[in-house]
Design a protein around this motif. Structure first.
Motif, short mmCIF file in Angstrom:
data_model
loop_
_atom_site.label_atom_id
_atom_site.label_comp_id
_atom_site.label_asym_id
_atom_site.label_seq_id
_atom_site.Cartn_x
_atom_site.Cartn_y
_atom_site.Cartn_z
N GLY A 206 52.52 13.44 55.29
CA GLY A 206 51.72 13.37 56.49
C GLY A 206 52.26 12.40 57.72
N VAL A 210 47.56 12.75 60.99
CA VAL A 210 46.45 12.50 59.69
C VAL A 210 45.62 11.70 60.30
CG1 VAL A 210 46.17 11.60 57.35
CG2 VAL A 210 48.25 12.96 57.84
N PHE A 216 44.60 10.22 54.43
CA PHE A 216 45.81 10.85 53.70
C PHE A 216 45.40 11.43 52.27
CE2 PHE A 216 49.26 9.11 56.27
CZ PHE A 216 50.34 9.68 55.71
N ILE A 219 46.35 14.81 52.05
CA ILE A 219 47.66 15.16 51.81
C ILE A 219 48.00 14.76 50.44
CG2 ILE A 219 50.12 14.32 52.43
CD1 ILE A 219 48.78 15.47 54.70
N SER A 263 52.77 17.87 57.44
CA SER A 263 51.58 18.07 58.01
C SER A 263 51.45 16.89 59.19
CB SER A 263 50.53 17.91 56.85
OG SER A 263 50.87 18.79 55.94
#
Length: 320
Positions: A206, A210, A216, A219, A263
């Motif tokens: 991440g 994020v 998180f 993730i 991400s």
């Protein structure tokens, strides 16, 4: 065939995956001779023999745990003197690279670090490296002395290849420098139950997108559904959202998993340097112009808070 020394990374006799990968590479250029040191060294023999070690040199002494890397360098030099190998292979961890560099200096040989592949060459092994923030791939050989090569985790498959695995005691005389720096205490790392970041087959990372430490968990949920490690970009780490030990990038850890999922990461060169050798790269980012999309195998343009939870549920459904 010539013998190739493989330095064994193990924990109380349990051999870690990067060492088994080294045995696969060592078999391409010679007969692997493993060097196992410290507590539980003899217990490594069965696993090493199963993966191709024709011989296992072992030595147990308190110095390996009580002091820093010099005792291990002394032992590896003793193995080098006893075997006269065609090359020495060492896992490319922080400790491994220090051991390799010290050994190369002692035996007046060249060193190659962070190799991602290895093949037999005309007189010397040929190592493939990913250089200049993974912008180029080079092939290198050592032109002076016996090659010392460190290899990044996940650079080769773990391939069983049963061999004799004959265990021999290694005679080691520690140098005066071996006891120069003593380890006075240790604090065990808290276990998350996830694989080690540098060794994981799948990594989910991440970044700035994020937007907070509390987010998180999104993730982590995807990582846990895949049995993956969790990584973070420098921006996320600098913001205090995730520990520095999980940073992927030029100033963090370098990873080379089978699958890397980024991400909310823009794809700055600092981050790319640490993950560009991943076998398959997937990016999730709502900015269609993000640089990360120039690198990926698969890209998803969308809000990670919509895409990642949906992906997590799909993984769980298929596994269930």
């Amino acid at each position: 065939m010539a013998e190739v020394l493989v330095f064994v990374d193990h924990v109380d006799g349990a051999v870690r995956k990067p060492t088994l990968e080294l045995l696969t590479l060592a078999r391409r250029i010679g007969d692997p001779v493993a060097v196992a040191l410290g507590n539980g060294a003899a217990d490594t023999a069965a696993a090493l023999a199963e993966h191709g070690a024709v011989k296992v040199l072992t030595h147990e002494a308190a110095e390996y745990a009580d002091y820093l890397v010099v005792p291990k360098v002394d032992a590896l030099q003793a193995a080098y003197d006893a075997v006269s190998p065609a090359a020495v292979l060492v896992p490319s961890s922080a400790e491994g690279k220090e051991i390799a560099a010290r050994l190369a200096l002692r035996i007046k040989s060249g060193i190659i670090t962070d190799a991602v592949d290895l093949e037999a060459g005309d007189g010397a092994p040929v190592a493939t490296q990913s250089v200049f923030a993974a912008s180029y791939t080079t092939k290198s050989t050592v032109s002076q002395g016996m090659p010392v090569i460190t290899v990044k985790p996940n650079s080769a498959p773990v391939e069983p290849a049963p061999a004799a695995g004959e265990v021999e005691a290694l005679a080691v005389s520690f140098s005066e420098q071996a006891t120069g720096t003593k380890v006075t205490s240790r604090t065990p790392r808290e276990s998350t139950g996830r694989p080690d970041l540098t060794e994981a087959a799948i990594v989910v990372s991440g970044g700035r997108g994020v937007n907070g430490a509390e987010n998180f968990s999104v993730i982590e949920a995807l990582a846990d559904s895949l049995g993956a490690a969790v990584g973070a970009s420098r921006a996320a780490v600098d913001a205090g959202w995730y520990p520095h030990s999980n940073q992927v990038g030029q100033t963090g850890k370098s990873v080379s998993p089978q699958l890397y999922i980024a991400s909310g990461i823009s794809g700055a060169i600092q981050h790319r340097a640490g993950m560009q050798t991943s076998k398959t790269i997937v990016a999730i980012n709502k900015d269609a112009e993000a640089p990360i999309f120039d690198l990926v195998d698969y890209g998803v343009v969308g809000d990670l808070f919509d895409v990642v939870p949906a992906l997590t549920e799909e993984v769980k459904t298929r596994k269930g």
